[in-house]
Design an enzyme around this catalytic site. Sequence first.
Site, PDB file in Angstrom:
ATOM      1  N   LYS A   1      -1.350  -4.443  -3.472  1.00 37.06           N
ATOM      2  CA  LYS A   1      -0.488  -4.413  -4.671  1.00 37.06           C
ATOM      3  C   LYS A   1      -0.397  -6.030  -5.120  1.00 37.06           C
ATOM      4  O   LYS A   1      -0.512  -6.259  -6.225  1.00 37.06           O
ATOM      5  CB  LYS A   1       0.909  -3.819  -4.653  1.00 37.06           C
ATOM      6  CG  LYS A   1       0.649  -2.129  -4.360  1.00 37.06           C
ATOM      7  CD  LYS A   1       1.645  -1.436  -5.143  1.00 37.06           C
ATOM      8  CE  LYS A   1       1.655   0.123  -4.445  1.00 37.06           C
ATOM      9  NZ  LYS A   1       1.308   1.015  -5.458  1.00 37.06           N
TER      10      LYS A   1
ATOM     11  N   HIS B   1       8.587   6.613 -10.445  1.00 38.30           N
ATOM     12  CA  HIS B   1       8.152   7.430  -9.211  1.00 38.30           C
ATOM     13  C   HIS B   1       7.883   8.689  -9.947  1.00 38.30           C
ATOM     14  O   HIS B   1       8.695   9.686 -10.099  1.00 38.30           O
ATOM     15  CB  HIS B   1       9.209   7.380  -8.147  1.00 38.30           C
ATOM     16  CG  HIS B   1       8.759   8.309  -7.084  1.00 38.30           C
ATOM     17  ND1 HIS B   1       9.378   9.359  -6.164  1.00 38.30           N
ATOM     18  CD2 HIS B   1       7.615   7.939  -6.450  1.00 38.30           C
ATOM     19  CE1 HIS B   1       8.639   9.393  -5.261  1.00 38.30           C
ATOM     20  NE2 HIS B   1       7.433   9.151  -5.423  1.00 38.30           N
TER      21      HIS B   1
HETATM   22  P1  NAD Z   1      -4.787   7.521  -3.414  1.00 41.57           P
HETATM   23  O1  NAD Z   1      -5.117   7.069  -2.038  1.00 41.57           O
HETATM   24  O2  NAD Z   1      -5.023   8.812  -3.514  1.00 41.57           O
HETATM   25  O3  NAD Z   1      -5.468   6.473  -4.560  1.00 41.57           O
HETATM   26  C1  NAD Z   1      -5.416   5.085  -4.402  1.00 41.57           C
HETATM   27  C2  NAD Z   1      -6.352   4.611  -5.534  1.00 41.57           C
HETATM   28  O4  NAD Z   1      -6.426   3.184  -5.739  1.00 41.57           O
HETATM   29  C3  NAD Z   1      -7.679   4.770  -4.882  1.00 41.57           C
HETATM   30  O5  NAD Z   1      -8.794   5.359  -5.440  1.00 41.57           O
HETATM   31  C4  NAD Z   1      -8.209   3.310  -4.716  1.00 41.57           C
HETATM   32  O6  NAD Z   1      -9.953   3.227  -4.730  1.00 41.57           O
HETATM   33  C5  NAD Z   1      -7.562   2.640  -5.815  1.00 41.57           C
HETATM   34  N1  NAD Z   1      -7.317   1.092  -5.504  1.00 41.57           N
HETATM   35  C6  NAD Z   1      -7.048   0.381  -4.548  1.00 41.57           C
HETATM   36  N2  NAD Z   1      -6.937  -0.773  -4.464  1.00 41.57           N
HETATM   37  C7  NAD Z   1      -7.211  -1.001  -5.862  1.00 41.57           C
HETATM   38  C8  NAD Z   1      -7.243  -2.173  -6.837  1.00 41.57           C
HETATM   39  N3  NAD Z   1      -7.147  -3.166  -6.283  1.00 41.57           N
HETATM   40  N4  NAD Z   1      -7.840  -2.087  -7.901  1.00 41.57           N
HETATM   41  C9  NAD Z   1      -7.936  -0.956  -8.574  1.00 41.57           C
HETATM   42  N5  NAD Z   1      -7.960   0.519  -7.883  1.00 41.57           N
HETATM   43  C10 NAD Z   1      -7.702   0.211  -6.337  1.00 41.57           C
HETATM   44  O7  NAD Z   1      -3.289   7.256  -3.528  1.00 41.57           O
HETATM   45  P2  NAD Z   1      -2.189   8.070  -4.400  1.00 41.57           P
HETATM   46  O8  NAD Z   1      -1.518   9.069  -3.842  1.00 41.57           O
HETATM   47  O9  NAD Z   1      -2.848   8.230  -5.729  1.00 41.57           O
HETATM   48  O10 NAD Z   1      -1.080   6.932  -4.442  1.00 41.57           O
HETATM   49  C11 NAD Z   1      -0.928   5.768  -5.320  1.00 41.57           C
HETATM   50  C12 NAD Z   1       0.174   5.406  -5.366  1.00 41.57           C
HETATM   51  O11 NAD Z   1       1.254   6.288  -5.960  1.00 41.57           O
HETATM   52  C13 NAD Z   1       0.964   4.647  -4.245  1.00 41.57           C
HETATM   53  O12 NAD Z   1       1.751   3.391  -4.464  1.00 41.57           O
HETATM   54  C14 NAD Z   1       1.631   6.051  -3.688  1.00 41.57           C
HETATM   55  O13 NAD Z   1       2.752   5.666  -2.768  1.00 41.57           O
HETATM   56  C15 NAD Z   1       2.183   6.302  -4.912  1.00 41.57           C
HETATM   57  N6  NAD Z   1       2.745   7.725  -5.134  1.00 41.57           N
HETATM   58  C16 NAD Z   1       2.046   8.859  -4.510  1.00 41.57           C
HETATM   59  C17 NAD Z   1       2.305  10.129  -4.584  1.00 41.57           C
HETATM   60  C18 NAD Z   1       1.724  11.121  -3.956  1.00 41.57           C
HETATM   61  O14 NAD Z   1       2.080  12.228  -4.110  1.00 41.57           O
HETATM   62  N7  NAD Z   1       0.444  10.908  -3.481  1.00 41.57           N
HETATM   63  C19 NAD Z   1       3.461  10.367  -5.447  1.00 41.57           C
HETATM   64  C20 NAD Z   1       4.192   9.424  -6.001  1.00 41.57           C
HETATM   65  C21 NAD Z   1       3.721   8.021  -5.881  1.00 41.57           C
END
Ligand code: NAD
Length: 283
Positions: free
Chosen positions: A94, A137
């Site tokens: 991040k 969120h």
């Molecule tokens: P995920 O693992 O499903 O997806 C993350 C994506 O980010 C991947 O496709 C990866 O290729 C991409 N990525 C990583 N580094 C990158 C970069 N430098 N540039 C561009 N793309 C990049 O994760 P997620 O579940 O979608 O979670 C994403 C964010 O949302 C996290 O911070 C998580 O904590 C938050 N979040 C998740 C949930 C949930 O239920 N999964 C709910 C609310 C918030």
Amino acid sequence: MTNVGVVGAGVMGTGVAQDLAQHGHSVVLVDNDPDALDAALARIELECRMSRMLGGPQVDAEAVLASITTGTSLELLAETEVVIENITENWDLKSALYAQLDVVCKADTVFVANTSAIPITKIAALTSRPDKVMGVHFMNPVPMKAACEFIPGYHTSEQTKDVVRALLDSVGKKSIPVNDAPGFVSNRVLMLTVNEAAFLVHEGVADAKTVDEVFRSCFGHPMGPLETADLIGVDTILYSVEVLYEQFNDSKYRPCPLLKKMTDAGLHGRKSGKGFYVYQSMG
Ligand code: NAD
């Protein structure tokens, strides 16, 4: 219509992009993994086609897909008014991303961090525009959820709050304001619950199905904590608990070793086809 950038095309970025496009916004979806972008478009198309069947509105899948541009370059975000960041819950990733976004985006572009646990003020400090950084969120699956936590950082301006609130209003989401703190309200509680539920399995007190059955049948919860872990992503649960542990310096957030082993083994839940449960592919 707002021109919105969505970075990260995983579980959350895909849902955010779909929801915005369904509500008439123009979306630029960026991920550094081209396979993630292909999977995101395939999932959006399927979800739009199935929306009515799943109790949602009738959605024109072709119109939704036509509103979404995808690519691996952050340069595509140059003209966006708001960027919603949804990349992996990892501080190093991040922090590198926000430094780049700060350069490629216009000076007045608002950044929205969709993190599970990282403080918004800490993210805002990575940029030269902390007044234009806001935390939201989102809940998963995004198009089905009616509300989200609305988290201003220390420097977030009233104007930024207004821009983000208006965008959330436009997709029919209620903004629930909470103050900036690791894990906000939801994940301060939920991540501890899921972590402790994983410890029950790890210690052999009960298997995953039994743990979830207690929450469903005794408490009337629609989902048990380990089904929830699979929905969120077991890896995302681990990373979020690690953030809480590091931020609070409190051993009550020590991550369950089973979550670490499952993450290393690729048992990430629904998105990988196997977690605490096994899933059939959606494709
Ligand atoms: P995920 O693992 O499903 O997806 C993350 C994506 O980010 C991947 O496709 C990866 O290729 C991409 N990525 C990583 N580094 C990158 C970069 N430098 N540039 C561009 N793309 C990049 O994760 P997620 O579940 O979608 O979670 C994403 C964010 O949302 C996290 O911070 C998580 O904590 C938050 N979040 C998740 C949930 C949930 O239920 N999964 C709910 C609310 C918030």
